[in-house]
Design a protein around this motif. Structure first.
Motif, PDB file in Angstrom:
ATOM      1  N   LYS A  68       0.606  -1.236  -0.131  1.00 29.41           N
ATOM      2  CA  LYS A  68       0.142  -0.132  -0.026  1.00 29.41           C
ATOM      3  C   LYS A  68       0.814   1.389  -0.043  1.00 29.41           C
ATOM      4  O   LYS A  68       0.533   2.298  -0.745  1.00 29.41           O
ATOM      5  CB  LYS A  68      -1.101   0.131   1.243  1.00 29.41           C
ATOM      6  N   GLN A  69       2.083   1.280   0.713  1.00 30.37           N
ATOM      7  CA  GLN A  69       2.736   2.359   0.896  1.00 30.37           C
ATOM      8  C   GLN A  69       3.573   2.552  -0.497  1.00 30.37           C
ATOM      9  O   GLN A  69       3.695   3.712  -1.036  1.00 30.37           O
ATOM     10  CB  GLN A  69       3.933   2.351   2.157  1.00 30.37           C
ATOM     11  N   THR A  70       4.104   1.443  -1.072  1.00 32.38           N
ATOM     12  CA  THR A  70       4.560   1.588  -2.267  1.00 32.38           C
ATOM     13  C   THR A  70       3.368   2.059  -3.262  1.00 32.38           C
ATOM     14  O   THR A  70       4.072   2.947  -4.270  1.00 32.38           O
ATOM     15  CB  THR A  70       5.068   0.138  -2.651  1.00 32.38           C
ATOM     16  N   PHE A  71       2.512   1.518  -3.383  1.00 39.31           N
ATOM     17  CA  PHE A  71       1.445   2.037  -4.397  1.00 39.31           C
ATOM     18  C   PHE A  71       1.154   3.631  -4.301  1.00 39.31           C
ATOM     19  O   PHE A  71       1.270   4.356  -5.139  1.00 39.31           O
ATOM     20  CB  PHE A  71       0.244   1.298  -4.228  1.00 39.31           C
ATOM     21  N   PHE A  72       1.084   4.231  -3.183  1.00 42.53           N
ATOM     22  CA  PHE A  72       1.008   5.301  -2.792  1.00 42.53           C
ATOM     23  C   PHE A  72       1.958   6.209  -3.123  1.00 42.53           C
ATOM     24  O   PHE A  72       2.068   7.405  -4.018  1.00 42.53           O
ATOM     25  CB  PHE A  72       0.497   5.688  -1.243  1.00 42.53           C
ATOM     26  N   CYS A  73       3.204   5.844  -2.802  1.00 45.67           N
ATOM     27  CA  CYS A  73       4.145   6.677  -3.456  1.00 45.67           C
ATOM     28  C   CYS A  73       4.494   6.819  -4.818  1.00 45.67           C
ATOM     29  O   CYS A  73       4.859   7.676  -5.292  1.00 45.67           O
ATOM     30  CB  CYS A  73       5.774   5.941  -2.510  1.00 45.67           C
ATOM     31  N   GLN A  74       4.329   5.622  -5.401  1.00 45.60           N
ATOM     32  CA  GLN A  74       4.456   5.577  -6.792  1.00 45.60           C
ATOM     33  C   GLN A  74       3.243   6.384  -7.704  1.00 45.60           C
ATOM     34  O   GLN A  74       3.634   6.968  -8.615  1.00 45.60           O
ATOM     35  CB  GLN A  74       4.587   4.008  -7.419  1.00 45.60           C
TER      36      GLN A  74
END
Length: 245
Positions: free
Chosen positions: A33-39
């Motif tokens: 989820k954090q990776t999705f948001f950052c990207q």
């Protein structure tokens, strides 16, 4: 090419200070989820930069080019963010926690994925340029017509330069940090994180001018590569167009 002023945050001098923290956040690879948001945030900014610094001479009678670009861009941003987080989703869902899986998912896959998705967002956001064509000019700056082939060349070159920029920015720090960890140069996690940020900053700062200078902003295309309707309107052997950045 339209004499409009580009907003300050999307001008080339602002690209490094704004994209750097987004690149660092995207490289952490903590949770899906954090990776999705950052990207998602990362691709939103780079796509906005792409649109505002692209070729804006595309014309279409049946629809608004700007509305189509925004619609396409939102889809491309969402897709690219999903692709970036997908390896972590699979790893967590199927509890793949082996050292080899960790190496592949967190160290080897991010670089090619980010390079490919960055090129993908450029191609999708600027797709009206090769669908409808962009203005080509002679040596005196006189517009001789709209060329789809020039638009395709401009988008391909920009997409390639963006893929090289962010693919290298993810790949080189991962390789360098591997040797730093083996040499035990930074022993505690805080020092290791500081070295990682310094390496990413150095690579991105070094690769940015390389990426921007891979192809000239004022692109050239040979007369033989243009459409027949343009060939009939000029005798120039080489024509020019704004590639964008």
């Amino acid at each position: 090419d339209t004499d409009k002023i580009i907003p300050v945050l999307f001008r080339p001098p602002a690209f490094l200070p704004i994209s750097l923290p987004l690149v660092i956040a995207s490289s952490l690879q903590l949770r899906a989820k954090q990776t999705f948001f950052c990207q998602f945030v990362f691709h939103t900014y780079t796509t906005g930069f792409t649109l505002l610094n692209g070729n804006c001479t595309t014309k279409a009678e049946e629809y608004s080019v700007q509305q189509k670009q925004i619609f396409y861009s939102l889809g491309a941003i969402s897709y690219a963010a999903c692709i970036g987080a997908l390896p972590l989703v699979f790893m967590n869902r199927y509890t793949l926690k082996s050292s080899l899986t960790q190496l592949v998912v967190k160290n080897l896959l991010p670089a090619p994925l980010l390079g490919l998705t960055s090129a993908f967002t450029v191609a999708v956001a600027r797709s009206p340029e090769f669908e409808n064509g962009i203005e080509v000019m002679d040596r005196n700056g006189k517009v001789v017509g709209l060329s789809q082939k020039a638009g395709e060349k401009a988008v391909k070159e920009t997409a390639l330069s963006r893929a090289v920029l962010f693919g290298t920015t993810f790949f080189l720090p991962a390789v360098l940090m591997h040797f730093v960890q083996r040499a035990k140069f930074a022993k505690n996690p805080r020092a290791l994180a500081s070295v990682r940020m310094l390496v990413i900053t150095s690579v991105l700062a070094g690769m940015l001018p390389v990426s921007l200078s891979m192809f000239p902003q004022c692109g050239e295309i040979k007369r033989a590569d243009l459409e027949p309707e343009i060939l009939s309107s000029t005798e120039e052997m080489e024509l020019f167009y704004n590639r964008g950045i």
